[in-house]
Design an enzyme around this catalytic site. Sequence first.
Site, short mmCIF file in Angstrom:
data_model
loop_
_atom_site.label_atom_id
_atom_site.label_comp_id
_atom_site.label_asym_id
_atom_site.label_seq_id
_atom_site.Cartn_x
_atom_site.Cartn_y
_atom_site.Cartn_z
N ASP A 1 -15.32 -3.32 -1.90
CA ASP A 1 -14.90 -2.92 -0.56
C ASP A 1 -16.13 -2.65 0.28
O ASP A 1 -16.91 -1.75 -0.05
CB ASP A 1 -14.02 -1.67 -0.63
CG ASP A 1 -12.84 -1.84 -1.58
OD1 ASP A 1 -12.25 -2.94 -1.59
OD2 ASP A 1 -12.50 -0.88 -2.30
N ASP B 1 0.86 -1.18 0.00
CA ASP B 1 0.00 0.00 0.00
C ASP B 1 0.89 1.23 0.00
O ASP B 1 1.76 1.38 0.88
CB ASP B 1 -0.91 0.01 1.23
CG ASP B 1 -1.98 -1.08 1.17
OD1 ASP B 1 -2.03 -1.80 0.16
OD2 ASP B 1 -2.76 -1.18 2.13
#
Length: 240
Positions: free
Chosen positions: A129, A8
């Site tokens: 998500d 990330d």
Amino acid sequence: MILYPAIDLKDGQCVRLLRGAMEAATVFNDDPAAQAEAFVSAGCEWVHLVDLNGAFAGRAVNAAAVEAILARVSVPCQLGGGIRDMAAIEAWLGKGLARVILGTVAVRDPALVKAAARAFPGRVAVGVDARAGMVAVEGWAENTDISALDLARRFEDAGVAALIYTDIDRDGAMQGPNVEATAALARGVSIPVIASGGVSSLDDLRALKACGAPLDGAISGRALYDGRIDLAEAVALLRG
């Protein structure tokens, strides 16, 4: 099943967040390309990349870091975060990404996702998500009234390569994945599903593998950095 180690990216660094909160970032490496190389040396077959700044900005922000990773490693990489139009999709795939992950735009403009999946077979994934089962967009900052399963089913016949299902409340929390919800989603569609969020031990991976649904793989981040999961051992477990 495939293990996807996660990188990330925030401000050019390799970080992990807690439940998607940018202010709760822990920096693990200031050289993301070196981190990717370490994952490949340990035996990973894919690398999962997220441009965290890009997810909020709606455009590529950590492009230099992603390009450095692509130049350093030979395994396929997939990228999500801020990819919102066909030009960005084409540009990233042209730079050597194996797969782009479309999240916010899957809600805002599903026709674009379907067009991209037709134009680039096998190279477009959808990020699903969810917070309490409902989809969140714009870097998880905005909740919608669309369920994870309803979003996934919109792309059932679109030629999407995979669904990446993230339980936001589990992400970075080291409390284990939502096996039940992940399995339910995988059983509800024919698209391959990749589990994400909360994978923190080999037992978590075993639980996903034994859930009874045909999962394509699992993403892990913090547990790999913390040493709670040995990457080589995890790869061997999921291959077996």
